[in-house]
Design a protein around this motif. Structure first.
Motif, short mmCIF file in Angstrom:
data_model
loop_
_atom_site.label_atom_id
_atom_site.label_comp_id
_atom_site.label_asym_id
_atom_site.label_seq_id
_atom_site.Cartn_x
_atom_site.Cartn_y
_atom_site.Cartn_z
N ALA A 97 0.84 -1.21 0.00
CA ALA A 97 0.00 0.00 0.00
C ALA A 97 0.86 1.25 0.00
CB ALA A 97 -0.93 -0.01 1.21
N ASP A 98 1.94 1.27 0.78
CA ASP A 98 2.85 2.41 0.80
C ASP A 98 3.53 2.61 -0.55
OD1 ASP A 98 2.19 2.88 3.43
OD2 ASP A 98 4.01 1.95 4.26
N ALA A 99 3.91 1.51 -1.19
CA ALA A 99 4.56 1.61 -2.50
C ALA A 99 3.59 2.18 -3.54
CB ALA A 99 5.06 0.23 -2.95
N LEU A 100 2.33 1.75 -3.50
CA LEU A 100 1.34 2.33 -4.41
C LEU A 100 1.18 3.82 -4.19
CD1 LEU A 100 -1.50 -0.38 -4.43
CD2 LEU A 100 0.11 0.16 -6.26
N GLN A 101 1.14 4.25 -2.93
CA GLN A 101 0.99 5.67 -2.62
C GLN A 101 2.19 6.46 -3.12
OE1 GLN A 101 0.40 6.45 1.51
NE2 GLN A 101 0.20 8.66 1.23
N ILE A 102 3.39 5.94 -2.93
CA ILE A 102 4.60 6.62 -3.40
C ILE A 102 4.56 6.78 -4.91
CG2 ILE A 102 7.09 6.32 -3.72
CD1 ILE A 102 7.12 5.10 -0.87
N ASN A 103 4.15 5.72 -5.62
CA ASN A 103 4.08 5.80 -7.08
C ASN A 103 3.03 6.80 -7.54
OD1 ASN A 103 6.17 4.08 -7.66
ND2 ASN A 103 4.87 2.27 -7.81
N GLU A 104 1.89 6.87 -6.86
CA GLU A 104 0.86 7.84 -7.22
C GLU A 104 1.37 9.27 -7.01
OE1 GLU A 104 -2.57 6.84 -4.91
OE2 GLU A 104 -3.00 5.04 -6.08
N GLU A 105 2.04 9.50 -5.89
CA GLU A 105 2.61 10.83 -5.63
C GLU A 105 3.66 11.19 -6.67
OE1 GLU A 105 4.04 10.53 -1.63
OE2 GLU A 105 2.02 10.59 -0.76
N ARG A 106 4.46 10.21 -7.05
CA ARG A 106 5.51 10.46 -8.04
C ARG A 106 4.90 10.79 -9.40
NH1 ARG A 106 10.61 6.50 -9.42
NH2 ARG A 106 11.59 7.94 -10.86
N GLU A 107 3.86 10.04 -9.78
CA GLU A 107 3.20 10.32 -11.06
C GLU A 107 2.57 11.71 -11.05
OE1 GLU A 107 0.45 7.23 -12.03
OE2 GLU A 107 2.01 5.69 -12.04
N ALA A 108 1.97 12.10 -9.93
CA ALA A 108 1.36 13.43 -9.82
C ALA A 108 2.43 14.51 -9.93
CB ALA A 108 0.61 13.55 -8.50
N ALA A 109 3.58 14.31 -9.31
CA ALA A 109 4.67 15.28 -9.39
C ALA A 109 5.20 15.37 -10.82
CB ALA A 109 5.80 14.89 -8.43
N GLN A 110 5.30 14.25 -11.51
CA GLN A 110 5.77 14.27 -12.90
C GLN A 110 4.79 14.99 -13.80
OE1 GLN A 110 6.46 10.13 -13.76
NE2 GLN A 110 8.60 10.22 -13.11
N MET A 111 3.50 14.76 -13.56
CA MET A 111 2.48 15.45 -14.37
C MET A 111 2.54 16.96 -14.12
SD MET A 111 0.94 13.25 -16.19
CE MET A 111 -0.73 13.63 -16.60
N GLU A 112 2.72 17.36 -12.86
CA GLU A 112 2.82 18.77 -12.52
C GLU A 112 4.05 19.38 -13.16
OE1 GLU A 112 3.64 21.31 -8.51
OE2 GLU A 112 2.21 19.65 -8.35
N TYR A 113 5.17 18.64 -13.14
CA TYR A 113 6.40 19.12 -13.76
C TYR A 113 6.22 19.28 -15.27
CZ TYR A 113 11.23 19.31 -15.38
OH TYR A 113 12.38 19.69 -15.99
N ALA A 114 5.55 18.30 -15.88
CA ALA A 114 5.32 18.37 -17.32
C ALA A 114 4.44 19.57 -17.66
CB ALA A 114 4.68 17.08 -17.81
N ASP A 115 3.40 19.82 -16.88
CA ASP A 115 2.53 20.97 -17.11
C ASP A 115 3.31 22.27 -16.95
OD1 ASP A 115 0.42 19.28 -17.56
OD2 ASP A 115 -0.45 19.51 -15.55
N THR A 116 4.16 22.35 -15.93
CA THR A 116 4.96 23.55 -15.69
C THR A 116 5.94 23.77 -16.83
OG1 THR A 116 4.79 23.15 -13.32
CG2 THR A 116 6.49 24.67 -14.03
N SER A 117 6.54 22.71 -17.31
CA SER A 117 7.51 22.83 -18.42
C SER A 117 6.83 23.34 -19.67
CB SER A 117 8.17 21.48 -18.70
OG SER A 117 8.92 21.06 -17.60
N GLU A 118 5.62 22.86 -19.96
CA GLU A 118 4.90 23.31 -21.15
C GLU A 118 4.51 24.79 -21.01
OE1 GLU A 118 1.60 20.76 -22.00
OE2 GLU A 118 2.88 18.99 -22.10
N THR A 119 4.14 25.19 -19.81
CA THR A 119 3.76 26.59 -19.57
C THR A 119 4.97 27.50 -19.78
OG1 THR A 119 2.11 25.89 -17.97
CG2 THR A 119 2.75 28.19 -17.92
N VAL A 120 6.12 27.11 -19.23
CA VAL A 120 7.34 27.92 -19.38
C VAL A 120 7.73 27.98 -20.86
CG1 VAL A 120 9.81 27.98 -18.86
CG2 VAL A 120 8.15 27.49 -17.05
N LYS A 121 7.64 26.86 -21.54
CA LYS A 121 8.01 26.80 -22.94
C LYS A 121 7.10 27.70 -23.79
CE LYS A 121 8.89 23.45 -26.59
NZ LYS A 121 8.81 22.04 -26.97
N SER A 122 5.79 27.64 -23.51
CA SER A 122 4.87 28.48 -24.29
C SER A 122 5.04 29.95 -23.95
CB SER A 122 3.42 28.04 -24.04
OG SER A 122 3.05 28.25 -22.69
N ASN A 123 5.41 30.28 -22.72
CA ASN A 123 5.67 31.67 -22.34
C ASN A 123 6.90 32.20 -23.06
OD1 ASN A 123 3.45 31.84 -20.70
ND2 ASN A 123 4.60 31.45 -18.79
#
Length: 98
Positions: free
Chosen positions: A66-92
């Motif tokens: 259960a802890d491993a699943l939670q860590i992976n979910e948090e990691r995926e959310a952080a990667q998605m946030e990073y990807a969104d931030t990178s696209e925003t910076v790139k478009s700016n």
């Protein structure tokens, strides 16, 4: 047809029968039955101990999973946030260059 009497083989056979009969008497005695009962009780106690240990191990493994699943979910959310931030910076940057 001649028959040879082999005393050695006959003696070994007779000794085997004698020891077998004595062994059966010994194994079916009251003392032997008490010993078998004690051994069976010890085996049941050991089984109980092993099953308790297995249950604890299984619970710990479920917690780890259960802890491993939670860590992976948090990691995926952080990667998605990073990807969104990178696209925003790139478009700016592209918008600023125009």
């Amino acid at each position: 047809m001649s028959f040879k009497f082999d005393g050695k083989k006959t003696g070994i056979f007779a000794a085997g029968v004698l020891f077998g009969t004595a062994g059966i008497k010994l194994l079916s005695s009251k003392d032997a039955k008490k010993f078998y009962t004690s051994c069976a009780a010890a085996a049941l106690r050991a089984r109980e101990c092993v099953m308790n240990t297995v249950t604890k191990l299984q619970e710990n493994c479920e917690d780890i999973y259960a802890d491993a699943l939670q860590i992976n979910e948090e990691r995926e959310a952080a990667q998605m946030e990073y990807a969104d931030t990178s696209e925003t910076v790139k478009s700016n940057k592209e918008g600023a260059e125009e």
